[in-house]
Design a protein around this motif. Sequence first.
Motif, PDB file in Angstrom:
ATOM      1  N   MET A 157       0.772  -1.329   0.123  1.00 26.85           N
ATOM      2  CA  MET A 157       0.113  -0.091   0.021  1.00 26.85           C
ATOM      3  C   MET A 157       1.017   1.029  -0.025  1.00 26.85           C
ATOM      4  SD  MET A 157      -2.917   1.591  -0.009  1.00 26.85           S
ATOM      5  CE  MET A 157      -4.118   0.576   0.364  1.00 26.85           C
ATOM      6  N   VAL A 158       0.577   2.371  -0.803  1.00 29.79           N
ATOM      7  CA  VAL A 158       1.240   3.538  -0.873  1.00 29.79           C
ATOM      8  C   VAL A 158       0.818   4.375   0.190  1.00 29.79           C
ATOM      9  CG1 VAL A 158       1.528   5.565  -2.303  1.00 29.79           C
ATOM     10  CG2 VAL A 158       1.233   3.376  -3.367  1.00 29.79           C
ATOM     11  N   LYS A 159       1.919   5.015   1.065  1.00 29.12           N
ATOM     12  CA  LYS A 159       1.654   5.755   2.159  1.00 29.12           C
ATOM     13  C   LYS A 159       2.477   7.037   1.660  1.00 29.12           C
ATOM     14  CE  LYS A 159       1.813   6.404   7.000  1.00 29.12           C
ATOM     15  NZ  LYS A 159       2.174   5.856   8.486  1.00 29.12           N
ATOM     16  N   LEU A 160       1.699   8.177   1.533  1.00 31.15           N
ATOM     17  CA  LEU A 160       2.386   9.508   1.581  1.00 31.15           C
ATOM     18  C   LEU A 160       2.387  10.284   2.740  1.00 31.15           C
ATOM     19  CD1 LEU A 160       1.059  10.267  -2.195  1.00 31.15           C
ATOM     20  CD2 LEU A 160       3.386   9.348  -1.625  1.00 31.15           C
ATOM     21  N   THR A 161       3.443  10.634   3.371  1.00 33.12           N
ATOM     22  CA  THR A 161       3.295  11.577   4.556  1.00 33.12           C
ATOM     23  C   THR A 161       3.929  13.050   4.159  1.00 33.12           C
ATOM     24  OG1 THR A 161       5.490  10.841   4.967  1.00 33.12           O
ATOM     25  CG2 THR A 161       3.624   9.661   6.356  1.00 33.12           C
ATOM     26  N   ARG A 162       4.884  13.145   3.227  1.00 37.35           N
ATOM     27  CA  ARG A 162       5.496  14.420   2.860  1.00 37.35           C
ATOM     28  C   ARG A 162       5.200  14.429   1.251  1.00 37.35           C
ATOM     29  NH1 ARG A 162      11.205  15.723   4.493  1.00 37.35           N
ATOM     30  NH2 ARG A 162      10.539  17.624   3.301  1.00 37.35           N
ATOM     31  N   ILE A 163       4.827  15.565   0.805  1.00 40.45           N
ATOM     32  CA  ILE A 163       4.359  15.889  -0.671  1.00 40.45           C
ATOM     33  C   ILE A 163       5.747  16.183  -1.241  1.00 40.45           C
ATOM     34  CG2 ILE A 163       3.203  17.165  -2.420  1.00 40.45           C
ATOM     35  CD1 ILE A 163       1.444  15.063  -0.502  1.00 40.45           C
ATOM     36  N   TYR A 164       6.237  17.132  -0.668  1.00 42.19           N
ATOM     37  CA  TYR A 164       7.919  17.373  -1.360  1.00 42.19           C
ATOM     38  C   TYR A 164       8.925  16.730  -0.609  1.00 42.19           C
ATOM     39  CZ  TYR A 164       8.546  20.868   2.505  1.00 42.19           C
ATOM     40  OH  TYR A 164       8.756  21.303   3.577  1.00 42.19           O
ATOM     41  N   THR A 165       9.686  16.172  -1.447  1.00 36.73           N
ATOM     42  CA  THR A 165      11.071  15.577  -0.840  1.00 36.73           C
ATOM     43  C   THR A 165      12.535  16.088  -1.240  1.00 36.73           C
ATOM     44  OG1 THR A 165      11.242  14.127  -2.811  1.00 36.73           O
ATOM     45  CG2 THR A 165       9.779  13.327  -0.993  1.00 36.73           C
ATOM     46  N   ARG A 166      12.476  17.167  -2.316  1.00 39.71           N
ATOM     47  CA  ARG A 166      13.545  17.573  -2.568  1.00 39.71           C
ATOM     48  C   ARG A 166      14.602  16.925  -3.384  1.00 39.71           C
ATOM     49  NH1 ARG A 166      13.550  20.477   2.917  1.00 39.71           N
ATOM     50  NH2 ARG A 166      12.451  22.287   2.345  1.00 39.71           N
ATOM     51  N   THR A 167      14.302  15.531  -3.523  1.00 41.51           N
ATOM     52  CA  THR A 167      15.152  14.653  -4.173  1.00 41.51           C
ATOM     53  C   THR A 167      15.133  14.807  -5.931  1.00 41.51           C
ATOM     54  OG1 THR A 167      13.258  12.848  -4.487  1.00 41.51           O
ATOM     55  CG2 THR A 167      14.742  13.035  -2.645  1.00 41.51           C
ATOM     56  N   GLY A 168      14.328  15.646  -6.384  1.00 33.84           N
ATOM     57  CA  GLY A 168      14.027  15.696  -7.677  1.00 33.84           C
ATOM     58  C   GLY A 168      14.716  16.968  -8.048  1.00 33.84           C
ATOM     59  N   ASP A 169      15.249  17.757  -7.247  1.00 33.10           N
ATOM     60  CA  ASP A 169      15.552  19.159  -7.581  1.00 33.10           C
ATOM     61  C   ASP A 169      16.913  19.114  -8.560  1.00 33.10           C
ATOM     62  OD1 ASP A 169      13.698  19.996  -5.886  1.00 33.10           O
ATOM     63  OD2 ASP A 169      14.938  20.610  -4.130  1.00 33.10           O
ATOM     64  N   GLY A 170      17.585  18.045  -8.606  1.00 32.25           N
ATOM     65  CA  GLY A 170      18.745  17.984  -9.501  1.00 32.25           C
ATOM     66  C   GLY A 170      18.289  17.682 -10.816  1.00 32.25           C
ATOM     67  N   GLY A 171      17.113  17.311 -11.146  1.00 35.10           N
ATOM     68  CA  GLY A 171      16.605  16.835 -12.472  1.00 35.10           C
ATOM     69  C   GLY A 171      16.683  15.329 -12.694  1.00 35.10           C
ATOM     70  N   GLU A 172      16.628  14.696 -11.482  1.00 35.11           N
ATOM     71  CA  GLU A 172      16.456  13.001 -11.653  1.00 35.11           C
ATOM     72  C   GLU A 172      15.313  12.587 -10.769  1.00 35.11           C
ATOM     73  OE1 GLU A 172      20.146  11.422  -9.989  1.00 35.11           O
ATOM     74  OE2 GLU A 172      20.844  11.509 -11.910  1.00 35.11           O
ATOM     75  N   THR A 173      14.913  11.592 -10.987  1.00 35.99           N
ATOM     76  CA  THR A 173      13.870  10.856 -10.334  1.00 35.99           C
ATOM     77  C   THR A 173      13.975   9.442  -9.992  1.00 35.99           C
ATOM     78  OG1 THR A 173      11.007  10.832 -10.339  1.00 35.99           O
ATOM     79  CG2 THR A 173      12.307  10.406 -12.380  1.00 35.99           C
ATOM     80  N   GLY A 174      13.045   8.856  -9.227  1.00 40.39           N
ATOM     81  CA  GLY A 174      13.444   7.524  -8.756  1.00 40.39           C
ATOM     82  C   GLY A 174      12.369   6.602  -9.490  1.00 40.39           C
ATOM     83  N   LEU A 175      12.999   5.519 -10.064  1.00 41.25           N
ATOM     84  CA  LEU A 175      11.979   4.579 -10.495  1.00 41.25           C
ATOM     85  C   LEU A 175      11.589   3.562  -9.721  1.00 41.25           C
ATOM     86  CD1 LEU A 175      13.906   3.662 -14.219  1.00 41.25           C
ATOM     87  CD2 LEU A 175      12.076   5.252 -13.574  1.00 41.25           C
ATOM     88  N   GLY A 176      10.712   2.758 -10.097  1.00 38.37           N
ATOM     89  CA  GLY A 176       9.971   1.953  -9.091  1.00 38.37           C
ATOM     90  C   GLY A 176      10.692   0.854  -8.627  1.00 38.37           C
ATOM     91  N   ASP A 177      11.905   0.487  -9.213  1.00 34.17           N
ATOM     92  CA  ASP A 177      12.969  -0.321  -8.655  1.00 34.17           C
ATOM     93  C   ASP A 177      13.993   0.370  -7.751  1.00 34.17           C
ATOM     94  OD1 ASP A 177      14.301   0.892 -10.509  1.00 34.17           O
ATOM     95  OD2 ASP A 177      14.918  -0.706 -11.631  1.00 34.17           O
ATOM     96  N   GLY A 178      13.845   1.720  -7.600  1.00 35.43           N
ATOM     97  CA  GLY A 178      14.809   2.475  -6.777  1.00 35.43           C
ATOM     98  C   GLY A 178      15.887   2.999  -7.316  1.00 35.43           C
ATOM     99  N   SER A 179      16.219   2.560  -8.709  1.00 35.42           N
ATOM    100  CA  SER A 179      17.169   3.186  -9.417  1.00 35.42           C
ATOM    101  C   SER A 179      16.905   4.598  -9.565  1.00 35.42           C
ATOM    102  CB  SER A 179      17.464   2.528 -10.741  1.00 35.42           C
ATOM    103  OG  SER A 179      16.541   2.422 -11.515  1.00 35.42           O
ATOM    104  N   ARG A 180      17.642   5.572 -10.089  1.00 31.60           N
ATOM    105  CA  ARG A 180      17.447   6.887 -10.253  1.00 31.60           C
ATOM    106  C   ARG A 180      17.840   7.378 -11.900  1.00 31.60           C
ATOM    107  NH1 ARG A 180      15.318   9.803  -6.686  1.00 31.60           N
ATOM    108  NH2 ARG A 180      15.991  12.073  -7.393  1.00 31.60           N
ATOM    109  N   VAL A 181      16.934   8.017 -12.445  1.00 27.96           N
ATOM    110  CA  VAL A 181      17.257   8.353 -13.801  1.00 27.96           C
ATOM    111  C   VAL A 181      16.898   9.816 -14.043  1.00 27.96           C
ATOM    112  CG1 VAL A 181      16.843   6.063 -14.437  1.00 27.96           C
ATOM    113  CG2 VAL A 181      15.046   7.831 -14.554  1.00 27.96           C
ATOM    114  N   SER A 182      17.641  10.489 -15.221  1.00 27.39           N
ATOM    115  CA  SER A 182      17.077  11.902 -15.472  1.00 27.39           C
ATOM    116  C   SER A 182      15.555  11.889 -15.759  1.00 27.39           C
ATOM    117  CB  SER A 182      17.722  12.122 -16.885  1.00 27.39           C
ATOM    118  OG  SER A 182      17.157  13.450 -17.238  1.00 27.39           O
ATOM    119  N   LYS A 183      14.982  12.941 -15.440  1.00 25.47           N
ATOM    120  CA  LYS A 183      13.638  13.198 -15.732  1.00 25.47           C
ATOM    121  C   LYS A 183      13.127  13.414 -17.224  1.00 25.47           C
ATOM    122  CE  LYS A 183      12.385  15.431 -11.093  1.00 25.47           C
ATOM    123  NZ  LYS A 183      11.785  16.536 -10.578  1.00 25.47           N
ATOM    124  N   THR A 184      14.222  13.531 -17.921  1.00 26.43           N
ATOM    125  CA  THR A 184      14.016  13.261 -19.452  1.00 26.43           C
ATOM    126  C   THR A 184      14.017  11.976 -20.112  1.00 26.43           C
ATOM    127  OG1 THR A 184      16.381  13.922 -19.838  1.00 26.43           O
ATOM    128  CG2 THR A 184      14.950  15.646 -19.664  1.00 26.43           C
TER     129      THR A 184
END
Length: 196
Positions: free
Chosen positions: A1-28
């Motif tokens: 089950m998904v649980k969102l406690t914070r809406i912003y994490t600042r982890t994407g501020d550098g232009g990357e995001t997390g995938l479902g497997d935990g790896s990080r890739v560019s938002k492009t």
Amino acid sequence: MVKLTRIYTRTGDGGETGLGDGSRVSKTDPRVEAYGTVDEANATIGLAVCVCGEPQAEIRSLLRRVHNDLFDVGADLCTPLKDDEQPGQALRVTEAQIEFLESAIDRCNEPLGSLTSFVLPGGTELAARLHLARTVVRRAERCTVILQPGSHGTPTDRPVRYLNRLSDLLFVLSRAANAQADGDVLWKPGASRDEA
């Protein structure tokens, strides 16, 4: 089950995001573009749901199921396939979800008349919104095709097939919405070429 406690994490501020497997890739990354466009398609479907009245109860019911299923599509696209992935290890689109769309297409298309021309994306407000959703779903499909094996490695062909059937369903539903009013708005090739 998904649980969102914070809406912003600042982890994407550098232009990357997390995938479902935990790896990080560019938002492009093409994978991010694919599931982001699925999210956009889902939002356009929400606009269509907003104008479904009681006469469109079946359309509303179908779209609400699609709303949920599109999150499954997004989750599928968000999680790269691992060579050793076991069934059920990641949320994947199922054959049953595709078959549901095919059944709905057949059921909703049966009472509609044959087409004699291409349909313009208009008519009722609901039909126009469904056409908008259809075009965004087609774009999501094109973005997802890029992830096919041999390119970036999508888990299976099911997300593409689901999106392909969904665009067909949205087309049929737009026709059903127009059938409750004045009918389809048909393309008249070259109709205004000679007008001043």
